[in-house]
Scaffold this active site. Structure first.
Site, PDB file in Angstrom:
ATOM      1  N   HIS A 160     -14.109  -0.083   0.547  1.00  0.00           N
ATOM      2  CA  HIS A 160     -13.933   1.357   0.322  1.00  0.00           C
ATOM      3  C   HIS A 160     -12.714   1.692  -0.535  1.00  0.00           C
ATOM      4  O   HIS A 160     -12.542   2.825  -0.965  1.00  0.00           O
ATOM      5  CB  HIS A 160     -13.917   2.121   1.656  1.00  0.00           C
ATOM      6  CG  HIS A 160     -12.676   1.973   2.473  1.00  0.00           C
ATOM      7  ND1 HIS A 160     -11.659   2.893   2.454  1.00  0.00           N
ATOM      8  CD2 HIS A 160     -12.275   1.017   3.351  1.00  0.00           C
ATOM      9  CE1 HIS A 160     -10.702   2.526   3.292  1.00  0.00           C
ATOM     10  NE2 HIS A 160     -11.050   1.380   3.844  1.00  0.00           N
TER      11      HIS A 160
ATOM     12  N   SER B  40     -11.172  -5.094   0.738  1.00  0.00           N
ATOM     13  CA  SER B  40     -11.855  -3.978   1.383  1.00  0.00           C
ATOM     14  C   SER B  40     -12.706  -3.218   0.363  1.00  0.00           C
ATOM     15  O   SER B  40     -12.221  -2.868  -0.718  1.00  0.00           O
ATOM     16  CB  SER B  40     -10.798  -3.046   1.990  1.00  0.00           C
ATOM     17  OG  SER B  40     -11.402  -1.888   2.481  1.00  0.00           O
TER      18      SER B  40
ATOM     19  N   GLN C  69      -5.017  -3.930  -2.115  1.00  0.00           N
ATOM     20  CA  GLN C  69      -4.589  -2.941  -3.115  1.00  0.00           C
ATOM     21  C   GLN C  69      -4.494  -3.531  -4.523  1.00  0.00           C
ATOM     22  O   GLN C  69      -4.118  -2.811  -5.454  1.00  0.00           O
ATOM     23  CB  GLN C  69      -3.241  -2.314  -2.711  1.00  0.00           C
ATOM     24  CG  GLN C  69      -3.272  -1.540  -1.399  1.00  0.00           C
ATOM     25  CD  GLN C  69      -4.072  -0.228  -1.472  1.00  0.00           C
ATOM     26  OE1 GLN C  69      -4.513   0.202  -2.536  1.00  0.00           O
ATOM     27  NE2 GLN C  69      -4.265   0.403  -0.317  1.00  0.00           N
TER      28      GLN C  69
ATOM     29  N   THR D 168     -24.104  -8.193  13.580  1.00  0.00           N
ATOM     30  CA  THR D 168     -25.085  -7.934  12.517  1.00  0.00           C
ATOM     31  C   THR D 168     -24.385  -7.330  11.303  1.00  0.00           C
ATOM     32  O   THR D 168     -23.609  -6.392  11.439  1.00  0.00           O
ATOM     33  CB  THR D 168     -26.177  -6.973  13.043  1.00  0.00           C
ATOM     34  OG1 THR D 168     -26.701  -7.538  14.249  1.00  0.00           O
ATOM     35  CG2 THR D 168     -27.290  -6.784  12.028  1.00  0.00           C
TER      36      THR D 168
ATOM     37  N   ASN E 129       0.797  -1.222   0.000  1.00  0.00           N
ATOM     38  CA  ASN E 129       0.000   0.000   0.000  1.00  0.00           C
ATOM     39  C   ASN E 129       0.834   1.278   0.000  1.00  0.00           C
ATOM     40  O   ASN E 129       0.319   2.357  -0.237  1.00  0.00           O
ATOM     41  CB  ASN E 129      -0.965   0.001   1.197  1.00  0.00           C
ATOM     42  CG  ASN E 129      -0.269  -0.308   2.487  1.00  0.00           C
ATOM     43  OD1 ASN E 129       0.303  -1.387   2.653  1.00  0.00           O
ATOM     44  ND2 ASN E 129      -0.259   0.619   3.413  1.00  0.00           N
TER      45      ASN E 129
ATOM     46  N   CYS F 279      -3.269   5.034   8.123  1.00  0.00           N
ATOM     47  CA  CYS F 279      -3.391   4.639   9.527  1.00  0.00           C
ATOM     48  C   CYS F 279      -2.245   5.183  10.361  1.00  0.00           C
ATOM     49  O   CYS F 279      -2.359   5.288  11.569  1.00  0.00           O
ATOM     50  CB  CYS F 279      -3.359   3.124   9.662  1.00  0.00           C
ATOM     51  SG  CYS F 279      -4.294   2.292   8.450  1.00  0.00           S
TER      52      CYS F 279
HETATM   53  N1  PLP Z   1      -4.483  -3.859   3.893  1.00  0.00           N
HETATM   54  C1  PLP Z   1      -4.001  -2.936   3.071  1.00  0.00           C
HETATM   55  C2  PLP Z   1      -2.888  -3.281   2.136  1.00  0.00           C
HETATM   56  C3  PLP Z   1      -4.508  -1.640   3.080  1.00  0.00           C
HETATM   57  O1  PLP Z   1      -4.010  -0.710   2.271  1.00  0.00           O
HETATM   58  C4  PLP Z   1      -5.564  -1.344   3.990  1.00  0.00           C
HETATM   59  C5  PLP Z   1      -6.109   0.015   4.089  1.00  0.00           C
HETATM   60  O2  PLP Z   1      -5.480   0.932   4.540  1.00  0.00           O
HETATM   61  C6  PLP Z   1      -6.046  -2.362   4.822  1.00  0.00           C
HETATM   62  C7  PLP Z   1      -5.483  -3.605   4.754  1.00  0.00           C
HETATM   63  C8  PLP Z   1      -7.153  -2.122   5.807  1.00  0.00           C
HETATM   64  O3  PLP Z   1      -8.385  -1.991   5.152  1.00  0.00           O
HETATM   65  P1  PLP Z   1      -9.693  -1.485   5.907  1.00  0.00           P
HETATM   66  O4  PLP Z   1      -9.639   0.004   5.880  1.00  0.00           O
HETATM   67  O5  PLP Z   1     -10.823  -2.028   5.089  1.00  0.00           O
HETATM   68  O6  PLP Z   1      -9.686  -2.042   7.270  1.00  0.00           O
END
Ligand code: PLP
Length: 392
Positions: free
Chosen positions: A209, A207, A181, A243, A150, A337
């Protein structure tokens, strides 16, 4: 005008998959037996079926979660439960997302040995390295390797690595891959493509989003069901209690259909590669910019064309991203993050690749998406040239 170049953190929501879907969602709890519940259940299972069709897996192999972080956690802690019974060791790449690495640290602190595989200068774990580690630690029975990093876009040929791991571990290792990604972005035939890799792994995380869906839904692919560490009401086959977020899930299914079929991934990829190649070529001519890693060429199949790491001489990444923000451009300094956190952790991927501290400190991440245009790329190139003029 705003120019959005932080798609790796979250995609610009796809109106079709978010708002339009939201209006049609029944409010019932999918676990309730009455009509309202049954309506919701029908929609939930329909979304699962649509997702399974795109990913070319059986719908019984897909479990809805709140996001990829949760999907990664479920698999890791399930491994820990198995470790308590049978022992073993976990092998994980040093460039994995915090939702893998931070959980590995917890598992390690609870007594399970973890081996952290170093990255090669291109940012992935080499097969030689995996092989050497498997030879050194014959008790490795869980491996986690991400398909696309990422921060740098470095790709791992998960299918090929999985073959090697199966052979070297005499089939006993569970192979997990974070494919967040690469979903919808890396087409079949390319390293890191979910289409090629899903068949060869035991589990994978996705994921919603990141591909334009509403936030709050992830997918966990499990080749076979597994025993989990956290339980509750038993939803999602007991793998993920709680849920289900039906609106986000339906939006995820719609985004998968709109953007992630093989044909779409191929089209998206070709367009993204053209824009990325233009961007890298221009930045290589900007004396203040350094592509990270420097060996990355404009068209380079070792990297995702959606993500670029680049360092600006004499300008800390945080300052560069703030200045760009003022000019109308959203970029980041790495994983979203970590960008709000203090401390030295945030450039751990670059450090593991052997990138020197100053280059890493001055690095920004530029990530594009399905609707990025060449015009936006040209504006970004001009803005980066203007930044250079500010500092020289
Ligand atoms: N794994 C990777 C490579 C990501 O880029 C991300 C998002 O930042 C995640 C996991 C976590 O995804 P989510 O935001 O759906 O928890």
């Amino acid at each position: 005008v705003r120019y959005y170049f932080d798609w790796a953190a979250t995609a610009i929501p796809d109106e079709e998959s978010t708002h339009l879907e939201a209006g049609k969602i029944p409010f019932g709890n999918p676990s309730s037996l009455h009509k309202e519940g049954r309506e919701a259940r029908l929609m939930l299972e329909d979304a699962r079926e649509r997702a399974a069709k795109i990913l070319n897996v059986r719908k019984e192999q897909l479990y809805w979660t709140s996001g990829a972080s949760e999907a990664n956690s479920i698999v890791l802690f399930s491994f820990f439960r198995r470790f308590l019974k049978t022992g073993g060791r976990l092998l994980v790449g040093k460039g994995e997302h915090p939702s893998v690495l931070e959980n590995c640290k917890i598992i390690e602190s609870l007594g399970c040995p973890v081996v952290y595989a170093g990255l090669n200068p291109e940012g992935s774990v080499s097969e030689e390295n995996i092989k050497a580690l498997l030879e050194k630690h014959s008790d490795i029975n869980f491996v986690s390797l991400m398909a696309a990093n990422n921060e740098t876009g470095a790709l791992t040929n998960v299918a090929s690595a999985a073959r090697l791991i199966r052979e070297a571990s005499r089939r006993k290792a569970h192979i997990h891959s974070d494919m967040v990604q690469s979903l919808g972005k890396i087409p079949p035939g390319e390293a890191g493509s979910p289409f090629d890799a899903l068949e060869s792994v035991d589990s994978a995380s996705f994921s919603g989003h990141k591909i334009g869906a509403a936030r709050g839904a992830g997918l966990l692919y499990l080749k076979r069901p597994l025993e989990v560490l956290v339980s509750g009401g038993g939803q999602e086959g007991g793998v993920r209690s709680g849920t289900e977020n039906l609106a986000a899930i339906c939006s995820f299914a719609a985004s998968l259909e709109r953007h992630c079929s093989k044909e779409r991934a191929e089209k998206n990829y070709a367009a993204a590669e053209e824009r990325m190649s233009f961007l890298i070529t221009a930045l290589k001519q900007n004396p203040a910019c350094k592509i990270v890693p420097e060996c990355r060429s404009p068209i380079d199949r070792r990297f995702s064309p959606y993500i670029l790491q680049c360092s600006i001489k004499g300008l800390p990444g945080e300052a560069a991203s703030r200045m760009l923000d003022d000019l109308g451009f959203a970029v980041s300094t790495g994983s979203a993050c970590y960008s709000n956190k203090r401390g030295g952790k945030k450039r751990y991927v670059l450090a593991a690749m052997g990138i020197d501290e100053e280059t890493a400190f001055n690095s920004i991440r530029i990530s594009q998406g399905f609707s990025t245009t060449m015009e936006e790329i040209k504006q970004l190139i001009a803005a980066l040239a203007a930044l250079r003029d500010c500092i020289t």
